[in-house]
Design a protein around this motif. Structure first.
Motif: not given
Length: 203
Positions: A69, A90-91, A93-97, A109
């Motif tokens: 995380e 993937y779910k 994780t955050t959008e910044n990883q 991504n």
């Protein structure tokens, strides 16, 4: 996709999986200076050797969200073909990883191009996940074109550029010298390189 060269020095990278594929992903990250955590119930001999040498940290367990995380980069390189596992990673994780799912380029991504290093020269080829085999073939073709001689040439360019940038001459003179560096004669002749570096001692 947006091509980029990343400084991975001391960045936390979590590799989920402990097999040969995971090992191949770990090696270039080590060379880039990343802080690598490997999470897997089992690990191959090559990863175990890195662990013994204290080059990586290993967690012998199934991956949980808490393991990645806070990671800057996550690479899922498990031997499992269950798409649900990769999707769950993937779910979580955050959008910044930065997330790469080796078995399915459409889930993560970013993806990792076929690359090779010649000193300061990095050659990377991507087909957008369409054909990794073709990307590797093109990379190998380029390696034949850009042989080991480029290592010394790029070291020369690096040192010369630093001296020019740090000199007290005018911006125009710097531009002219940098433009001259691109001439073919410096790639093929160490004598010409030495002459150029001698000239820079006076600027």
């Amino acid at each position: 996709m947006y091509p980029i060269m990343l400084d991975m020095t001391n960045k936390l990278c979590v590799v989920i999986g402990g097999g040969k594929i995971a090992y191949r992903k770990v090696v270039p990250l080590l060379k880039a200076g990343a802080n690598i955590h490997i999470v897997s119930p089992e690990i191959c001999d090559e990863i175990n050797k890195l662990w013994i040498e204290q080059k990586v940290k290993v967690f012998l367990k199934e991956a949980e969200k808490a393991n990645y995380e806070h990671a800057f980069m996550i690479i899922a390189a498990t031997n499992s073909k269950e798409i649900e596992i990769n999707e769950q990673i993937y779910k979580n994780t955050t959008e910044n990883q930065l997330v790469n799912i080796v078995s399915d380029q459409e889930i993560g991504n970013f993806h990792i191009p076929a690359s090779a290093v010649r000193g300061r020269l990095v050659i990377s080829v991507s087909t957008g996940g369409t054909s990794p085999a073709l990307a590797k073939k093109i990379r190998n073709d380029l390696l034949d074109q850009f042989d080991e001689s480029y290592e010394g040439y790029l070291d020369f360019l690096w040192e010369a550029r630093k001296k020019i940038k740090n000199s007290t001459i005018s911006r125009t003179e710097k531009s002219n010298l940098l433009f001259e560096l691109a001439k073919e004669k410096y790639k093929n002749s160490e004598i010409e390189r030495n002459k150029f570096m001698t000239r820079l001692q006076d600027v």
